[in-house]
Scaffold this motif. Structure first.
Motif, PDB file in Angstrom:
ATOM      1  N   ALA A  77      -0.870  -6.231 -38.082  1.00 35.00           N
ATOM      2  CA  ALA A  77      -2.213  -6.493 -37.541  1.00 35.00           C
ATOM      3  C   ALA A  77      -3.150  -6.979 -38.626  1.00 35.00           C
ATOM      4  O   ALA A  77      -3.955  -7.896 -38.402  1.00 35.00           O
ATOM      5  CB  ALA A  77      -2.760  -5.223 -36.880  1.00 35.00           C
ATOM      6  N   ALA A  78      -3.069  -6.386 -39.804  1.00 31.75           N
ATOM      7  CA  ALA A  78      -3.942  -6.790 -40.903  1.00 31.75           C
ATOM      8  C   ALA A  78      -3.702  -8.242 -41.287  1.00 31.75           C
ATOM      9  O   ALA A  78      -4.644  -8.995 -41.557  1.00 31.75           O
ATOM     10  CB  ALA A  78      -3.711  -5.874 -42.109  1.00 31.75           C
ATOM     11  N   VAL A  79      -2.441  -8.655 -41.312  1.00 32.14           N
ATOM     12  CA  VAL A  79      -2.117 -10.053 -41.632  1.00 32.14           C
ATOM     13  C   VAL A  79      -2.567 -10.977 -40.508  1.00 32.14           C
ATOM     14  O   VAL A  79      -3.086 -12.074 -40.747  1.00 32.14           O
ATOM     15  CB  VAL A  79      -0.609 -10.194 -41.908  1.00 32.14           C
ATOM     16  N   ALA A  80      -2.404 -10.539 -39.249  1.00 31.98           N
ATOM     17  CA  ALA A  80      -2.779 -11.369 -38.098  1.00 31.98           C
ATOM     18  C   ALA A  80      -4.274 -11.642 -38.047  1.00 31.98           C
ATOM     19  O   ALA A  80      -4.706 -12.615 -37.425  1.00 31.98           O
ATOM     20  CB  ALA A  80      -2.327 -10.700 -36.803  1.00 31.98           C
ATOM     21  N   GLU A  81      -5.072 -10.819 -38.685  1.00 30.24           N
ATOM     22  CA  GLU A  81      -6.510 -11.090 -38.731  1.00 30.24           C
ATOM     23  C   GLU A  81      -6.803 -12.374 -39.490  1.00 30.24           C
ATOM     24  O   GLU A  81      -7.839 -13.004 -39.285  1.00 30.24           O
ATOM     25  CB  GLU A  81      -7.252  -9.916 -39.374  1.00 30.24           C
ATOM     26  N   HIS A  82      -5.891 -12.780 -40.345  1.00 35.10           N
ATOM     27  CA  HIS A  82      -6.078 -13.988 -41.154  1.00 35.10           C
ATOM     28  C   HIS A  82      -5.214 -15.153 -40.692  1.00 35.10           C
ATOM     29  O   HIS A  82      -5.629 -16.308 -40.779  1.00 35.10           O
ATOM     30  CB  HIS A  82      -5.766 -13.675 -42.621  1.00 35.10           C
ATOM     31  N   SER A  83      -3.999 -14.868 -40.218  1.00 33.16           N
ATOM     32  CA  SER A  83      -3.074 -15.940 -39.838  1.00 33.16           C
ATOM     33  C   SER A  83      -2.014 -15.391 -38.904  1.00 33.16           C
ATOM     34  O   SER A  83      -1.229 -14.510 -39.299  1.00 33.16           O
ATOM     35  CB  SER A  83      -2.403 -16.531 -41.087  1.00 33.16           C
ATOM     36  N   LEU A  84      -1.970 -15.915 -37.684  1.00 32.67           N
ATOM     37  CA  LEU A  84      -0.930 -15.469 -36.755  1.00 32.67           C
ATOM     38  C   LEU A  84       0.432 -16.014 -37.162  1.00 32.67           C
ATOM     39  O   LEU A  84       1.455 -15.370 -36.937  1.00 32.67           O
ATOM     40  CB  LEU A  84      -1.258 -15.878 -35.323  1.00 32.67           C
ATOM     41  N   ALA A  85       0.466 -17.200 -37.773  1.00 32.55           N
ATOM     42  CA  ALA A  85       1.746 -17.736 -38.251  1.00 32.55           C
ATOM     43  C   ALA A  85       2.364 -16.794 -39.269  1.00 32.55           C
ATOM     44  O   ALA A  85       3.562 -16.510 -39.234  1.00 32.55           O
ATOM     45  CB  ALA A  85       1.549 -19.124 -38.855  1.00 32.55           C
ATOM     46  N   ALA A  86       1.542 -16.297 -40.188  1.00 30.88           N
ATOM     47  CA  ALA A  86       2.034 -15.361 -41.196  1.00 30.88           C
ATOM     48  C   ALA A  86       2.465 -14.059 -40.551  1.00 30.88           C
ATOM     49  O   ALA A  86       3.505 -13.488 -40.905  1.00 30.88           O
ATOM     50  CB  ALA A  86       0.952 -15.101 -42.241  1.00 30.88           C
ATOM     51  N   ALA A  87       1.685 -13.573 -39.582  1.00 33.92           N
ATOM     52  CA  ALA A  87       2.025 -12.321 -38.902  1.00 33.92           C
ATOM     53  C   ALA A  87       3.292 -12.462 -38.077  1.00 33.92           C
ATOM     54  O   ALA A  87       4.091 -11.519 -37.973  1.00 33.92           O
ATOM     55  CB  ALA A  87       0.863 -11.885 -38.016  1.00 33.92           C
ATOM     56  N   PHE A  88       3.503 -13.623 -37.500  1.00 38.48           N
ATOM     57  CA  PHE A  88       4.696 -13.878 -36.687  1.00 38.48           C
ATOM     58  C   PHE A  88       5.951 -13.828 -37.555  1.00 38.48           C
ATOM     59  O   PHE A  88       6.953 -13.195 -37.201  1.00 38.48           O
ATOM     60  CB  PHE A  88       4.547 -15.230 -36.008  1.00 38.48           C
ATOM     61  N   ALA A  89       5.886 -14.476 -38.722  1.00 34.88           N
ATOM     62  CA  ALA A  89       7.014 -14.427 -39.648  1.00 34.88           C
ATOM     63  C   ALA A  89       7.211 -13.004 -40.179  1.00 34.88           C
ATOM     64  O   ALA A  89       8.343 -12.533 -40.321  1.00 34.88           O
ATOM     65  CB  ALA A  89       6.792 -15.401 -40.797  1.00 34.88           C
ATOM     66  N   PHE A  90       6.107 -12.319 -40.485  1.00 37.45           N
ATOM     67  CA  PHE A  90       6.141 -10.939 -40.940  1.00 37.45           C
ATOM     68  C   PHE A  90       6.853 -10.071 -39.910  1.00 37.45           C
ATOM     69  O   PHE A  90       7.740  -9.267 -40.242  1.00 37.45           O
ATOM     70  CB  PHE A  90       4.693 -10.476 -41.152  1.00 37.45           C
ATOM     71  N   TRP A  91       6.491 -10.237 -38.640  1.00 40.90           N
ATOM     72  CA  TRP A  91       7.125  -9.465 -37.572  1.00 40.90           C
ATOM     73  C   TRP A  91       8.636  -9.707 -37.541  1.00 40.90           C
ATOM     74  O   TRP A  91       9.429  -8.767 -37.409  1.00 40.90           O
ATOM     75  CB  TRP A  91       6.499  -9.831 -36.228  1.00 40.90           C
ATOM     76  N   GLY A  92       9.059 -10.958 -37.656  1.00 42.04           N
ATOM     77  CA  GLY A  92      10.483 -11.263 -37.661  1.00 42.04           C
ATOM     78  C   GLY A  92      11.202 -10.564 -38.803  1.00 42.04           C
ATOM     79  O   GLY A  92      12.272  -9.967 -38.615  1.00 42.04           O
ATOM     80  N   GLN A  93      10.607 -10.631 -39.997  1.00 47.36           N
ATOM     81  CA  GLN A  93      11.211  -9.994 -41.170  1.00 47.36           C
ATOM     82  C   GLN A  93      11.299  -8.485 -40.991  1.00 47.36           C
ATOM     83  O   GLN A  93      12.349  -7.875 -41.206  1.00 47.36           O
ATOM     84  CB  GLN A  93      10.357 -10.318 -42.406  1.00 47.36           C
ATOM     85  N   ARG A  94      10.182  -7.907 -40.570  1.00 48.35           N
ATOM     86  CA  ARG A  94      10.123  -6.445 -40.460  1.00 48.35           C
ATOM     87  C   ARG A  94      10.981  -5.925 -39.297  1.00 48.35           C
ATOM     88  O   ARG A  94      11.552  -4.822 -39.380  1.00 48.35           O
ATOM     89  CB  ARG A  94       8.665  -6.007 -40.307  1.00 48.35           C
ATOM     90  N   ALA A  95      11.080  -6.715 -38.227  1.00 45.06           N
ATOM     91  CA  ALA A  95      11.934  -6.317 -37.111  1.00 45.06           C
ATOM     92  C   ALA A  95      13.392  -6.252 -37.554  1.00 45.06           C
ATOM     93  O   ALA A  95      14.119  -5.307 -37.205  1.00 45.06           O
ATOM     94  CB  ALA A  95      11.766  -7.276 -35.940  1.00 45.06           C
ATOM     95  N   PHE A  96      13.845  -7.237 -38.330  1.00 44.84           N
ATOM     96  CA  PHE A  96      15.234  -7.202 -38.775  1.00 44.84           C
ATOM     97  C   PHE A  96      15.476  -6.004 -39.699  1.00 44.84           C
ATOM     98  O   PHE A  96      16.539  -5.374 -39.641  1.00 44.84           O
ATOM     99  CB  PHE A  96      15.638  -8.492 -39.483  1.00 44.84           C
TER     100      PHE A  96
END
Length: 378
Positions: A77-96
């Motif tokens: 959520a903290a990253v998504a406040e600045h960039s959803l593209a970054a948060a989307f990639a973050f989610w993929g990494q963290r989900a794996f």
């Protein structure tokens, strides 16, 4: 894996506490290029890793900072406040990473967790098709055939099929999860495939209208050979319900962060004006805070494994609140929203918000799943 002594602050803290000033500045400077051009896509995962973000919610003994999926959700959520593209990639990494933490294949986890936590390799969920399969929405798109036995590999498979949409397929190297229809009457499996496997072909980045820095592409599998060493779990129907709560909760982090960013900007624009917008902003902020509390409590109490519909409803509510938030930002901004010279990220947030409802599982799919869980009235 469990951890009873987390070293990081509870998830109710200000989300900025999850990212330092250097990362905050980097995200702010690169948000537009990550969204529109994808120029910084190869630097994104290493930069997030440098800030230690992937370690939130990972047990100490696995190389993380402790905590649970709440901490990962609020970091996203903290990253998504600045960039959803970054948060989307973050989610993929963290989900794996979460998949590895819940896999009985400890050797696979020991091999890949350090590479993923450090950002040396990218991790991709690859399980959008699987989550639809779990909900009875579509069949699995990858099929396994038992490979001819050899002394080196007596129990391997050949995989054939395609995943049409996978995020965080970093060109420098990635590993992705895939649910696989097994041969005969064997249950479907969840397999990890990585970028140096012969026959695994990454397409060019999908021609998206935004989020272009998320390294989103298709994967084609042409006789890809895998073995027991690549197995995340031998039974997808057992494994997927186990990881789904964290998968969806962390996904909700994207809605939370984007909604907060739009509401904060709307509040700044509406300050001092005699307008009904200010009261609407307050109402949405309160609704958002209440939904976040429900989400974090549900994760902490681990009730979403048995009460999946409650999590589905929260994902829907948070997506709807995100739409309301960007709408209020538009109302507060007025006609200047259409002036290029007065852009302050609003146009990007508007496009980002349009993506929230269609992230798999989409709101349409979740609503259909809720109907399936609701007994029909007589």
């Amino acid at each position: 894996m469990t951890d009873t002594a987390p070293r990081i602050a509870p998830p109710s803290v200000n989300p900025f506490d999850f990212i330092d000033e250097g990362l905050r500045q980097w995200l702010s400077e690169h948000a537009e290029s990550l969204h529109h051009q994808g120029l910084d896509s190869e630097h994104l995962i290493p930069r997030l890793a440098q800030a230690g973000l992937f370690a939130h919610g990972v047990p100490l003994q696995a190389g993380g900072l402790g905590g649970d999926a709440r901490h990962a959700t609020m970091a996203i959520a903290a990253v998504a406040e600045h960039s959803l593209a970054a948060a989307f990639a973050f989610w993929g990494q963290r989900a794996f990473i979460e998949y590895l933490l819940h896999s009985p294949n400890e050797t696979l986890a020991a091999r890949w967790l350090p590479l993923l936590l450090s950002g040396e390799h990218a991790g991709a969920t690859g399980l959008s098709n699987a989550m639809k399969f779990l909900g009875g929405i579509e069949s699995l798109q990858i099929h396994a055939e038992i490979a001819p036995a050899s002394a080196a590999d007596p129990d391997g498979w050949h995989l054939q099929g395609k995943l049409a949409w996978v995020t965080n397929l970093r060109k420098a190297g990635f590993i992705a999860a895939a649910a696989v229809a097994n041969s005969g009457d064997q249950p479907p499996m969840v397999i990890a495939v990585h970028s140096d496997m012969p026959g695994l072909i990454r397409s060019a980045d999908l021609d998206l209208i935004g989020l272009r820095g998320s390294n989103t592409a298709a994967l084609s599998l042409q006789e890809v050979h895998v073995s027991q060493a690549d197995l995340l779990h031998e039974d997808a129907r057992v494994y997927l319900p186990t990881i789904r709560p964290a998968f969806l909760a962390m996904q909700c982090g994207m809605s939370i962060g984007l909604a907060r960013a739009s509401l904060r900007r709307a509040q700044q624009l509406a300050a001092g004006r005699h307008s009904t917008t200010a009261s609407k902003i307050t109402a949405v902020q309160q609704a958002l805070a209440a939904s976040v509390t429900q989400l974090l409590e549900g994760v902490q109490q681990q009730r979403f494994r048995e009460q999946a519909p409650a999590l589905f409803r929260l994902r829907i509510v948070l997506a709807e609140l995100t739409q309301q938030a960007v709408g209020l930002e538009l109302q507060a901004k007025g006609g200047s929203a259409y002036l290029q010279e007065q852009q302050d990220g609003f146009a990007r947030r508007w496009t980002e918000a349009a993506f929230i409802p269609i992230i798999t599982p989409s709101l349409t799919q979740l609503q259909a799943e809720l109907q399936r869980h609701t007994p029909s009235s007589a």
